[in-house]
Design a protein around this motif. Sequence first.
Motif, PDB file in Angstrom:
ATOM      1  N   ILE A   1      54.500  68.212  45.993  1.00  0.00           N
ATOM      2  CA  ILE A   1      54.324  66.918  46.669  1.00  0.00           C
ATOM      3  C   ILE A   1      55.575  66.065  46.505  1.00  0.00           C
ATOM      4  N   HIS A   2      56.067  65.980  45.263  1.00  0.00           N
ATOM      5  CA  HIS A   2      57.300  65.229  44.972  1.00  0.00           C
ATOM      6  C   HIS A   2      57.826  65.702  43.626  1.00  0.00           C
ATOM      7  N   THR A   3      59.120  65.884  43.534  1.00  0.00           N
ATOM      8  CA  THR A   3      59.704  66.385  42.280  1.00  0.00           C
ATOM      9  C   THR A   3      59.382  65.472  41.103  1.00  0.00           C
ATOM     10  N   ASP A   4      59.267  64.178  41.354  1.00  0.00           N
ATOM     11  CA  ASP A   4      58.932  63.244  40.267  1.00  0.00           C
ATOM     12  C   ASP A   4      57.546  63.508  39.697  1.00  0.00           C
ATOM     13  N   PHE A   5      56.646  64.015  40.543  1.00  0.00           N
ATOM     14  CA  PHE A   5      55.284  64.294  40.078  1.00  0.00           C
ATOM     15  C   PHE A   5      55.291  65.381  39.009  1.00  0.00           C
ATOM     16  N   GLU A   6      56.170  66.340  39.142  1.00  0.00           N
ATOM     17  CA  GLU A   6      56.256  67.407  38.144  1.00  0.00           C
ATOM     18  C   GLU A   6      56.809  66.850  36.835  1.00  0.00           C
ATOM     19  N   LYS A   7      57.832  66.032  36.940  1.00  0.00           N
ATOM     20  CA  LYS A   7      58.460  65.463  35.742  1.00  0.00           C
ATOM     21  C   LYS A   7      57.521  64.507  35.012  1.00  0.00           C
TER      22      LYS A   7
ATOM     23  N   ALA B   1      51.273  82.093  43.863  1.00  0.00           N
ATOM     24  CA  ALA B   1      50.199  82.533  42.972  1.00  0.00           C
ATOM     25  C   ALA B   1      50.683  82.503  41.524  1.00  0.00           C
ATOM     26  N   GLY B   2      49.891  81.886  40.660  1.00  0.00           N
ATOM     27  CA  GLY B   2      50.265  81.794  39.252  1.00  0.00           C
ATOM     28  C   GLY B   2      50.915  80.481  38.863  1.00  0.00           C
ATOM     29  N   ASP B   3      51.221  79.632  39.831  1.00  0.00           N
ATOM     30  CA  ASP B   3      51.846  78.339  39.519  1.00  0.00           C
ATOM     31  C   ASP B   3      50.935  77.482  38.657  1.00  0.00           C
ATOM     32  N   LYS B   4      51.538  76.799  37.694  1.00  0.00           N
ATOM     33  CA  LYS B   4      50.801  75.874  36.840  1.00  0.00           C
ATOM     34  C   LYS B   4      50.730  74.492  37.506  1.00  0.00           C
ATOM     35  N   ALA B   5      49.868  73.646  36.991  1.00  0.00           N
ATOM     36  CA  ALA B   5      49.602  72.341  37.595  1.00  0.00           C
ATOM     37  C   ALA B   5      50.854  71.480  37.802  1.00  0.00           C
ATOM     38  N   PRO B   6      51.770  71.367  36.813  1.00  0.00           N
ATOM     39  CA  PRO B   6      52.963  70.540  37.053  1.00  0.00           C
ATOM     40  C   PRO B   6      53.808  71.038  38.232  1.00  0.00           C
TER      41      PRO B   6
ATOM     42  N   GLY C   1      42.276  76.978  46.905  1.00  0.00           N
ATOM     43  CA  GLY C   1      41.068  76.228  47.236  1.00  0.00           C
ATOM     44  C   GLY C   1      40.766  75.088  46.298  1.00  0.00           C
ATOM     45  N   ASP C   2      41.599  74.890  45.274  1.00  0.00           N
ATOM     46  CA  ASP C   2      41.414  73.716  44.415  1.00  0.00           C
ATOM     47  C   ASP C   2      41.721  72.441  45.195  1.00  0.00           C
ATOM     48  N   VAL C   3      40.858  71.445  45.042  1.00  0.00           N
ATOM     49  CA  VAL C   3      41.109  70.115  45.599  1.00  0.00           C
ATOM     50  C   VAL C   3      41.550  69.252  44.419  1.00  0.00           C
ATOM     51  N   ILE C   4      42.754  68.712  44.508  1.00  0.00           N
ATOM     52  CA  ILE C   4      43.378  68.120  43.310  1.00  0.00           C
ATOM     53  C   ILE C   4      43.841  66.679  43.556  1.00  0.00           C
ATOM     54  N   ASN C   5      43.663  65.878  42.537  1.00  0.00           N
ATOM     55  CA  ASN C   5      44.291  64.552  42.464  1.00  0.00           C
ATOM     56  C   ASN C   5      45.141  64.532  41.203  1.00  0.00           C
ATOM     57  N   PHE C   6      46.447  64.322  41.364  1.00  0.00           N
ATOM     58  CA  PHE C   6      47.352  64.334  40.214  1.00  0.00           C
ATOM     59  C   PHE C   6      47.529  62.937  39.645  1.00  0.00           C
ATOM     60  N   LEU C   7      47.480  62.856  38.323  1.00  0.00           N
ATOM     61  CA  LEU C   7      47.777  61.605  37.635  1.00  0.00           C
ATOM     62  C   LEU C   7      49.148  61.729  37.001  1.00  0.00           C
ATOM     63  N   THR C   8      50.023  60.794  37.302  1.00  0.00           N
ATOM     64  CA  THR C   8      51.398  60.839  36.802  1.00  0.00           C
ATOM     65  C   THR C   8      51.764  59.524  36.134  1.00  0.00           C
TER      66      THR C   8
ATOM     67  N   GLN D   1      43.661  58.523  54.238  1.00  0.00           N
ATOM     68  CA  GLN D   1      44.885  58.623  55.022  1.00  0.00           C
ATOM     69  C   GLN D   1      45.107  60.026  55.583  1.00  0.00           C
ATOM     70  N   GLU D   2      44.909  61.068  54.753  1.00  0.00           N
ATOM     71  CA  GLU D   2      45.138  62.430  55.241  1.00  0.00           C
ATOM     72  C   GLU D   2      44.445  63.465  54.360  1.00  0.00           C
ATOM     73  N   THR D   3      44.162  64.592  54.968  1.00  0.00           N
ATOM     74  CA  THR D   3      43.766  65.797  54.236  1.00  0.00           C
ATOM     75  C   THR D   3      44.873  66.801  54.475  1.00  0.00           C
ATOM     76  N   ARG D   4      45.364  67.385  53.383  1.00  0.00           N
ATOM     77  CA  ARG D   4      46.569  68.215  53.522  1.00  0.00           C
ATOM     78  C   ARG D   4      46.474  69.480  52.676  1.00  0.00           C
ATOM     79  N   ALA D   5      47.008  70.569  53.233  1.00  0.00           N
ATOM     80  CA  ALA D   5      47.128  71.830  52.509  1.00  0.00           C
ATOM     81  C   ALA D   5      48.546  71.939  51.971  1.00  0.00           C
ATOM     82  N   TRP D   6      48.669  72.347  50.713  1.00  0.00           N
ATOM     83  CA  TRP D   6      49.977  72.471  50.067  1.00  0.00           C
ATOM     84  C   TRP D   6      50.190  73.916  49.631  1.00  0.00           C
ATOM     85  N   THR D   7      51.391  74.398  49.841  1.00  0.00           N
ATOM     86  CA  THR D   7      51.696  75.791  49.498  1.00  0.00           C
ATOM     87  C   THR D   7      52.266  75.910  48.101  1.00  0.00           C
TER      88      THR D   7
END
Length: 371
Positions: A316-322, A305-310, A362-369, A296-302
Amino acid sequence: MLQAGIVGLPNVGKSTLFNAVTRTRKAEAANYPFCTIDPNVGVVSVPDERIAVLSELSGSKKLIPTAIEFVDIAGLVEGASEGAGLGNKFLATIREVDAIVQVIRCFENDDIIHELGSVDPLRDIEIINSELILADISAMDKRLQSRSKKAKSGDKESKAEVTLIERLLPHLNEGKPALTLEMSDEEQTLVKDFFLLSSKKSIFACNVSEDELADALENPDGHDMVAKVRKYAAETQGAEAVVLSAQIEEELSELSPDEAKEFLTDMGIADSGASELIKGVYHLLGLRTYLTTGVQETRAWTITAGDKAPAAAGVIHTDFEKQFIRAEVIHYDDYVKHKTVAAARDAGVLRAEGKDYEVKDGDVINFLTGA
């Protein structure tokens, strides 16, 4: 969205550069002082060739780059801290931005008026920095008076502020920006509430003539004016200086990507100065990019520096962090080398990372929630 303010003396190419970077004609560019009165704001896509490469590998239908905002601020003159010219408007606007792009004229041209009658890059920089520092001194004098009474009554926060201000004022009075004062972590947190102009990080844009650009890029230390700015920026603020021609950048902004590439190739230039400036500002702001890719898309997310994975997932969406469970991570270089997620997994370069993982640029990530 974080903002970078484009500042400089009148007639140094600020508005021309703003129009080129934002690919708009919002800012009036004219050969007289103060043609910019109200600040112009433009959203700028951050150049990132990785998006196109990943999109090709994934067969993505859409490409979405990350973005920042640039603000074209009224020209500053000596005495701005006391209201000269459009000083009050200039200082009020720069207080709101997160970083500063100082456009410095590094070319001679009798047809383009310089506010002070001659071209002198270091003098121009000193005027800008002095006005920022003078405004900070005035603000700190007032804050010291208001906090001293509370401090004497035993207020701990006021005591901490007074202690910091009493260290800060002599530093400012020596003509040094607040940015260069060594501070503890606690003081760094405290000083943010002061909203000091000279505490903002800067990047310097050396605006050279069209004829000088190729040589200045190839040998910046051989261009007298550029060399002086680079040396000053590095020694006084640990800052970067980017070489560009605002006039050429404006011409490039009117061309298609292919035409612009051909134009630069003909000049013997690898990339536009505007691209280098945008990327420089992005990192100056402490921003980093991770990527997601699929059909569907390739996207860059801002992220910062130092942010953890959650936290990165939360962009992407606040629910993803929770609801974060883990992140499947492949670095861009590994993704390109192996071309598919399956191949990366087989090669052992796909990693499962938890909540404490610090996301890398430069990390390419797929999040599992989870639900």
